[in-house]
Design an enzyme around this catalytic site. Sequence first.
Site, PDB file in Angstrom:
ATOM      1  N   GLU A  59      42.193  41.291  30.197  1.00 60.93           N
ATOM      2  CA  GLU A  59      41.498  42.484  30.663  1.00 60.93           C
ATOM      3  C   GLU A  59      42.517  43.249  31.513  1.00 60.93           C
ATOM      4  OE1 GLU A  59      37.466  43.974  32.964  1.00 60.93           O
ATOM      5  OE2 GLU A  59      38.647  42.368  33.810  1.00 60.93           O
ATOM      6  N   ASP A 112      40.272  37.640  33.053  1.00 56.50           N
ATOM      7  CA  ASP A 112      39.559  38.629  33.855  1.00 56.50           C
ATOM      8  C   ASP A 112      40.459  39.346  34.866  1.00 56.50           C
ATOM      9  OD1 ASP A 112      36.804  39.585  34.709  1.00 56.50           O
ATOM     10  OD2 ASP A 112      37.541  38.826  36.624  1.00 56.50           O
ATOM     11  N   ASP A 145      36.023  32.440  29.840  1.00 56.79           N
ATOM     12  CA  ASP A 145      36.484  33.551  30.654  1.00 56.79           C
ATOM     13  C   ASP A 145      37.301  32.953  31.789  1.00 56.79           C
ATOM     14  OD1 ASP A 145      36.521  36.132  31.947  1.00 56.79           O
ATOM     15  OD2 ASP A 145      34.650  36.578  30.908  1.00 56.79           O
ATOM     16  N   HIS A 194      30.274  43.839  28.626  1.00 55.77           N
ATOM     17  CA  HIS A 194      29.225  43.589  29.625  1.00 55.77           C
ATOM     18  C   HIS A 194      29.388  44.450  30.879  1.00 55.77           C
ATOM     19  CE1 HIS A 194      32.727  41.516  30.949  1.00 55.77           C
ATOM     20  NE2 HIS A 194      32.177  41.264  32.129  1.00 55.77           N
ATOM     21  N   ASP A 195      30.387  45.298  30.909  1.00 58.88           N
ATOM     22  CA  ASP A 195      30.675  46.083  32.113  1.00 58.88           C
ATOM     23  C   ASP A 195      30.305  47.550  32.000  1.00 58.88           C
ATOM     24  OD1 ASP A 195      31.638  44.090  33.766  1.00 58.88           O
ATOM     25  OD2 ASP A 195      33.718  44.307  33.095  1.00 58.88           O
TER      26      ASP A 195
HETATM   27  O1  TEU Z   1      35.941  43.504  35.579  1.00 57.90           O
HETATM   28  C1  TEU Z   1      37.085  44.041  36.166  1.00 57.90           C
HETATM   29  C2  TEU Z   1      37.062  45.385  36.606  1.00 57.90           C
HETATM   30  O2  TEU Z   1      38.161  45.776  36.975  1.00 57.90           O
HETATM   31  C3  TEU Z   1      36.012  46.384  36.853  1.00 57.90           C
HETATM   32  O3  TEU Z   1      36.590  47.596  36.485  1.00 57.90           O
HETATM   33  C4  TEU Z   1      34.704  46.421  36.258  1.00 57.90           C
HETATM   34  O4  TEU Z   1      34.824  46.898  34.943  1.00 57.90           O
HETATM   35  C5  TEU Z   1      33.910  47.407  37.092  1.00 57.90           C
HETATM   36  O5  TEU Z   1      33.607  46.758  38.258  1.00 57.90           O
HETATM   37  C6  TEU Z   1      32.653  47.899  36.459  1.00 57.90           C
HETATM   38  O6  TEU Z   1      31.852  48.554  37.389  1.00 57.90           O
HETATM   39  C7  TEU Z   1      35.907  42.116  35.512  1.00 57.90           C
HETATM   40  C8  TEU Z   1      34.632  41.653  34.852  1.00 57.90           C
HETATM   41  O7  TEU Z   1      34.608  42.072  33.521  1.00 57.90           O
HETATM   42  C9  TEU Z   1      33.464  42.111  35.662  1.00 57.90           C
HETATM   43  O8  TEU Z   1      32.237  41.774  35.056  1.00 57.90           O
HETATM   44  C10 TEU Z   1      33.570  41.464  37.014  1.00 57.90           C
HETATM   45  O9  TEU Z   1      32.574  41.983  37.846  1.00 57.90           O
HETATM   46  C11 TEU Z   1      34.923  41.702  37.650  1.00 57.90           C
HETATM   47  O10 TEU Z   1      36.010  41.495  36.767  1.00 57.90           O
HETATM   48  C12 TEU Z   1      35.136  40.744  38.797  1.00 57.90           C
HETATM   49  O11 TEU Z   1      35.350  39.460  38.300  1.00 57.90           O
END
Ligand code: TEU
Length: 554
Positions: A256, A199, A98, A328-329
């Site tokens: 992403e 990310d 990542d 995971h989000d």
């Molecule tokens: O997520 C990026 C993000 O933009 C967020 O929308 C996230 O989906 C949201 O906070 C969910 O509540 C990435 C990663 O996938 C995430 O796990 C990290 O917390 C974030 O970046 C910061 O690195």
Amino acid sequence: MIKKWWHDKVAYQIYPKSFYDSNGDGIGDIPGIISKLDYLRDLGVDILWLSPCYRSPLADQGYDISDYYSIDPRFGTMADMERLIAEAKKRDMYILMDLVVNHCSDEHEWFRKACEDPDGKYGRFFYLRDKKEGELPTNWRSYFGGTVWEDLPGTDKQYLHVFHKKQPDLNWENPELREEVYKNINWWLDKGLGGFRIDAIINIKKALPFRSYPTDRDDGLCSIDAMLEEASGIGAFLSELRDRTFKKYDAFSVGEVFHEKPGELPDFIGDNGYFSSMFDFNEAIFGHSEKGWYDASPITPDDYKNCCFAAQEKTGKIGFLSNIIENHDGPRGVSRYIPESDCCDRSKKMLAALNFMLRGIPFIYQGQELGMENLPFSSIDEVDDISSRDEYQVALHAGLSEAEALRAVAAHSRDNARTPMQWSGQANAGFTDGTPWLKVNPNYTSINAAAQIGDEDSVYAFYKKLIALRKNPVYRETVVYGTLEPIWRERHNLMAYYRKGERTLLVVGNFQKDTQEITLPAPYKKVLLNNDKNIVEHDETITLQGYQVLILEM
Ligand code: TEU
Ligand code: CA
């Protein structure tokens, strides 16, 4: 279109902390992943994306990196990581790490040096502004709540963090910072990585000079989106990133990317795009509200279908999306897209087939292949995730009761996907001999890998068949490169499409518990996959059972 090594692959996301714990400390680790490589090979996946396992205080579960060149001791050692890459290679598998470079951790050496000398070299690695009493540089709200500005310890400055305050944003405008990022990426690629998942990448380009935007909640702040919409010129950063790193290695990169601007898709994932692929988040973000999770609207089967088709249409043959039902989000896909009372093996398989057969690279999130579901939260104390804790407060602030706020958070919480992988019916789902860092979903006694592996009718076995179909030399060209054409688009609770290439396939799912009839435009040649034992048919009319899905060769 130029053919690439990764077009026909199947990817699998591992959340290391929750995958498999090899030493009993309750935290999943790299040796644990190595011990499960045969499980993954057997399933048929090729590319493994690991959520971050670099050295980190884990304020945001590793998305806050304090050393890009080392592995966090909780996850293992660099030697473990090298062994993982080598063991994967032996099995024709590729490892993606990542790439978290919008921000680092406030415990990173760069940040510590910036605090010591904010006007020096490392101060310029971040976005620092002079502190003014009673006034913030801008009114932006962090993704995790509150202002994005925090005092830079020991100085008269403040630093920007669009995520948590332990995740200071890196200043991509500074070429010295960019050089450091490229050096690190190449260092990892030299170790034999297959590539990276990138990310939060849209956030690296800020609209300069900074200014405030109209407030959108009664906290006086505004969403970061307002600033991102105004930011232009990310392409210069991303093409430099590609040329200096991924391209030289023919590495796979998946971005992403939220909210790219209209018309920008070819720049992102076209033949010479910034990335090999990017995730389709259309379904995941459907119904989200600016006010917060508590105000989100539910997604119906017709919405799901329309989101998928809209993404497919937008992409056409420009490139390859990466298709997911979860990561995971957020919540588990089966809990988000299927009504709770209908969530069963059959409907889970239907959702799997409808998503997996879309044009693009399928990504499976750990446990999805078992049909893992959301966690039934009984108290906010069970919630670990920083984002969920913030959203709980947002809901309370908006006037919801504690029970209502918990319900809202439970439906969206990132912890739903982060509960330990359910390996067996033994204690802690066989994930650890110790105390798991996050609660195990109590349904592990019925939903687990050990129970499903030998069972031909399991969700796991169905995923295995889907993967095998994609790899079957007879159908591969069609499944990978074939066009996608929706059919019966206006039909309620029915999602169906053709994949047309060397062969013609019809994928059709009855997205409801009641039966419904379809009349095929022509007789089918062969049933390639069916989540039911039978097909109820009469001439060219088929009565689809509730949540039945069929993949037919026409
Ligand atoms: O997520 C990026 C993000 O933009 C967020 O929308 C996230 O989906 C949201 O906070 C969910 O509540 C990435 C990663 O996938 C995430 O796990 C990290 O917390 C974030 O970046 C910061 O690195
Ligand atoms: Ca461990």
